[in-house]
Every structure is written in C-alpha cells, then in structure tokens.
Design an enzyme around this catalytic site. Sequence first.
Site, PDB file in Angstrom:
ATOM      1  N   MET A 152       0.661   5.875  -7.328  1.00 45.40           N
ATOM      2  CA  MET A 152       1.621   4.913  -6.741  1.00 45.40           C
ATOM      3  C   MET A 152       1.148   3.500  -7.038  1.00 45.40           C
ATOM      4  SD  MET A 152       4.122   6.163  -4.853  1.00 45.40           S
ATOM      5  CE  MET A 152       4.448   7.901  -5.083  1.00 45.40           C
ATOM      6  N   HIS A 153       1.978   2.700  -7.657  1.00 53.52           N
ATOM      7  CA  HIS A 153       1.585   1.300  -7.838  1.00 53.52           C
ATOM      8  C   HIS A 153       2.740   0.314  -7.898  1.00 53.52           C
ATOM      9  CE1 HIS A 153       2.447   2.378 -11.997  1.00 53.52           C
ATOM     10  NE2 HIS A 153       2.504   1.097 -12.302  1.00 53.52           N
ATOM     11  N   ARG A 154       3.987   0.797  -7.789  1.00 51.47           N
ATOM     12  CA  ARG A 154       5.114  -0.145  -7.874  1.00 51.47           C
ATOM     13  C   ARG A 154       5.173  -0.983  -6.599  1.00 51.47           C
ATOM     14  NH1 ARG A 154       6.367   2.008 -12.525  1.00 51.47           N
ATOM     15  NH2 ARG A 154       5.687   0.054 -13.409  1.00 51.47           N
ATOM     16  N   ASP A 166       5.342   6.942  -8.996  1.00 51.30           N
ATOM     17  CA  ASP A 166       6.374   5.929  -9.217  1.00 51.30           C
ATOM     18  C   ASP A 166       6.150   5.272 -10.582  1.00 51.30           C
ATOM     19  OD1 ASP A 166       4.181   4.313  -8.736  1.00 51.30           O
ATOM     20  OD2 ASP A 166       4.984   3.394  -6.917  1.00 51.30           O
TER      21      ASP A 166
END
Length: 363
Positions: free
Chosen positions: A204-206, A283
């Site tokens: 997850m990094h958005r 994501d």
Amino acid sequence: MKKILTVVGTRPNLIKITQFHKQAKAFGFEHKLVHTGQHFDHNMNDIFFQELNLPLPDFSMDVDKTSTITQIAGIMIELEKVCQSYKPDIILVVGDVNSTFAAAFVANKLAIKCAHIESGLRSFDKEMPEENNRILTDDIANYFFITEKSGLEHLLKEGKEKESLFMVGNTMIDTLVAFDAEIDKSSILKTLKLESQKYVLITMHRPSNVDIKEGLDKILNLIAELDGKFDVVFPIHPRTKNNFVKFGLEEKLNSLTNLKLIGPAGYLDFQKLIKEAKLVLTDSGGVQEETTFRKVPCLTLRLNTERPSTVEVGSNTLMHFDNEAILNQIDTIINGTYKKGQIPELWDGKSTERIFEVLSKIV
Ligand code: UDP
C-alpha cells in the site's frame, strides 16, 4: 550510430527497462541511461541495479527534492545540460512519474523526438499525480508504445496519428520472464518462515489510502481480521511507514501477530512472494500487472485502475476499502470460485524487442 537516451527515476521505471541495453545493442543503437535520482535509497534503487544487472547510469542527477516543483525543475535543468552535451536522436521516457513528464517536457522544448513507454493508460482520476503525468507526457510525446488495448483506444480518442501508435505489450513482463529462474531461487519464504499459498501479500502506498489515518486503520483492521486464516507479509513503502509513525499507529502495527512486516523488498524476493501467495492486496499499478501475469488473485483497493485489462482479462478485482466486502471476496478465493485470469495479448517477454524494432525504423 543513432543515439538513444533513456530517462529513469524510480523503482518501477528500473523494472521496466531491464532489457533495453541488450535490445539497443542488438538493433545497433548507442544507448545511454539517465537517472534523475527520484528514488535513491538502497531498497528503492540500488538493489534493483544489482539484482537486475542494470548498467550504471551514464548520467546521474542530484537535484533539490525539497518539493515536487524543485525536483521537477531541477530534473529539467540537469537534463537540458545532458541533452546539449550528448545530443540524443531520441529520448525514451517510461511510465507515469515526475521524471517521465519532466523529461518529455525537456525533449519537447529542445525539439528532440520523445517516445513514451507505457503510453495511453488512464485512470480518469486527476487526484492521482500519476494521471496528470501520463496525460501531460502523452500530450507532448511523438511516439507511443502501448501495453494494453485501453491505451490504444485512449490515444486514438485523443486524436493521435495511427502511425505514431505501437501496441508492443508490457516491458515489465519482459523482466519477469527474463528473471524467472532467479526468482525461483529466492529463499524469502524460508527466511520469513512462510508456506506457499498460506499467506497474503500486501502493498500500500497510494496517498488516497495511506495519507489519512482512517486508511491506515483499515489496513490494520484487515490484517487483524485475517488472523487465523493467513499470515500477512507487508513490505512497507517508506511513505506508508512514515505515515504509520506520524498518525501514532506504529505500536498497533507492530502488535499484529500474523503480520510479517519487512522493508521494501528487492525484486527477486518480491516476485517470489507474489508467485507463491494465495492472494495479493495492493494499490500499486505494477503489482496488478505482475499478479495478472502470474494468474495470482489480486484485490486492488482502489476505485479505478489505469490498467483495465488486468480486471477484464486478468486476475485483478477493484474494491472499495470495505473490510467486509474484501473478506467476502477472499472467501471466494479460498473456496476456489474466484475468477481464473488470462494473460493479456503481447505480455510475452518480447515487448522491449518490439520497441527497438520499431525504433530501428523510425529513428
Ligand atoms: N516492488 C518491489 N518490492 C516491493 C514492492 C514493489 O520490487 O517491496 C516492485 C513491484 O513488483 C513492481 C514495482 O515495484 O514491479 C511497482 O512499484 P510501485 O508499486 O512502487 O509503483 P506503481 O507500479 O504503483 O507505480
């Protein structure tokens, strides 16, 4: 000998160009690499050069990264100097990061031809910085190398000349194919004491998921809900890690007993983790494509994707970040009723070769 200058700046950029040098040589080009320094630390950059046998950059930049603007402006100023000294016949830009747009803009202003690799993708979500980079880059590039059908449709709709569009497939898959034997040798499962098919991989990094406390809380709750069913491996992106600290959730994160929290993984380990996972929650853009190629179920916790073939053809499903719905979908994966994906057209490991074949005719 015609001169090609490829500009990279980030982890996904590096993963998309691993076969460029080899194919440039095969087609008789001189090929030089510029690294803008957008990603720079060991886990996000150096390890990829080592593992993927990438040649060291011929030109490296050290620009002021205080803000997006200083960074983009710095890249433009430095790249102008590189172009003035090297005088490339064409500049290749990759993907959708700030370095991609900055380089395309410089090419345009210096009247150097520019080809965009991974062109035409659209999420139609202008809140995503990457979407703006894609649109701006495609607006001013001259040649368009396309990974999937939707890209071709968007560029035609936007009025591009058919002759400038080239459906070549996905160079990220070239890397997977080229390194498959090395990926199989990774001992990451042993190191993390994981069993094939008995764990979930999460990335997850958005900003839409990790820049708000609510998003991070949802991630924690989801991992806790999976306790008893699956171990969860989470190679955490620096941005996400910083935000767990910033919102005071680090302790909660560290207390999850089914969680194996690691730093950003190297390419070979990460691909091994994808290949052997029961499912992937993500994501990321690239991970949607890699899971599709591997036919590993992927739940993308976003409302849109710029890579619709991964959903229409592949093993990917878009989902609201709604834990009940996610757990229901995971049940279909466990009981074997989840869709079986196919591999999109031309994702066959030969996309870079197709790109250089085209370049040999147009440069
Ligand atoms: N990746 C990796 N290690 C990790 C996480 C991702 O090697 O710990 C790879 C992943 O397999 C893919 C690329 O990095 O090839 C995707 O990068 P990222 O998710 O940062 O960017 P996006 O594709 O969303 O732009």
